[in-house]
Write an enzyme that holds these catalytic residues in place. Structure first.
Site, short mmCIF file in Angstrom:
data_model
loop_
_atom_site.label_atom_id
_atom_site.label_comp_id
_atom_site.label_asym_id
_atom_site.label_seq_id
_atom_site.Cartn_x
_atom_site.Cartn_y
_atom_site.Cartn_z
CB CYS A 15 -0.90 -0.01 1.24
SG CYS A 15 -2.02 1.38 1.35
CG HIS A 38 -5.78 -2.42 -1.11
ND1 HIS A 38 -4.84 -3.04 -0.32
CD2 HIS A 38 -5.44 -1.10 -1.12
CE1 HIS A 38 -3.97 -2.13 0.12
NE2 HIS A 38 -4.32 -0.94 -0.36
CD GLU A 39 -6.52 1.48 -3.74
OE1 GLU A 39 -6.65 2.47 -3.00
OE2 GLU A 39 -5.42 0.90 -3.88
CG HIS A 70 -7.28 2.92 1.26
ND1 HIS A 70 -6.47 3.20 2.35
CD2 HIS A 70 -6.52 2.19 0.41
CE1 HIS A 70 -5.28 2.66 2.15
NE2 HIS A 70 -5.28 2.04 0.99
#
Length: 170
Positions: A94, A136-137, A140
């Site tokens: 990341c 994953h994004e 966030h």
């Protein structure tokens, strides 16, 4: 275009949940410039994905390009996963947790609904690296980091390693 500063763990702003974006905002010159700047920042880093939260913009969108040639840019605005299937372990890194890599299990294939850069509703079935990157994004955007999937002991080791790296840079 301009490079944007990327927030790094343990910055508390990374834990902010991103707000939905009004469709009317998507086509504004300011938003389009922000998207361009995010792509430039991601490519320069270099990375394959960047969520707005990582550049201290707490709006629900992200940019991704998992192609080797960096010629398949995707913008996901207000993304929502509507289907998941299977499981896959992938070693993730990341831009907000530099130099740290860890195995994370995520869905192998997903279907995601989102607005594209032009504000048009889209649906995409993604697998492999693209599916992993989208998940994953999206984490966030919900204030989560991939290291949250690690045990408390491993997470503390990551925190110490990053502190040591910062000390050597300073």
């Amino acid at each position: 275009m301009a490079l944007l500063p990327i927030l790094e763990f343990p910055d508390p702003r990374l834990r902010t949940k991103a707000a939905l974006i009004d469709a009317a905002e998507v086509t504004t010159p300011a938003f389009q410039e922000l998207v361009d700047n995010m792509f430039q920042t991601m490519y320069d880093a270099p990375g394959i994905g960047l969520a707005a939260t990582q550049v201290d913009v707490h709006k629900r969108f992200m940019v991704i390009d998992v192609s080797e040639e960096k010629n398949e840019p995707h913008v996901f605005i207000n993304p929502e996963i509507v289907a998941k299937d299977g499981g896959r372990v992938y070693q993730e890194g990341c831009l907000s947790v530099p130099g740290i890599f860890a195995d994370v299990t995520r869905a192998d294939t997903i279907t995601v609904k989102y607005l594209d850069r032009d504000g048009q509703q889209q649906e995409l079935e993604a697998g492999e690296v693209l599916a992993t990157c989208i998940q994953h994004e999206m984490d966030h955007l919900d204030g989560k980091l991939f290291i949250d999937y690690l045990s408390p002991l491993k997470r503390e080791m990551v925190r110490k390693k990053l502190a040591k790296q910062r000390k050597h840079v300073a």
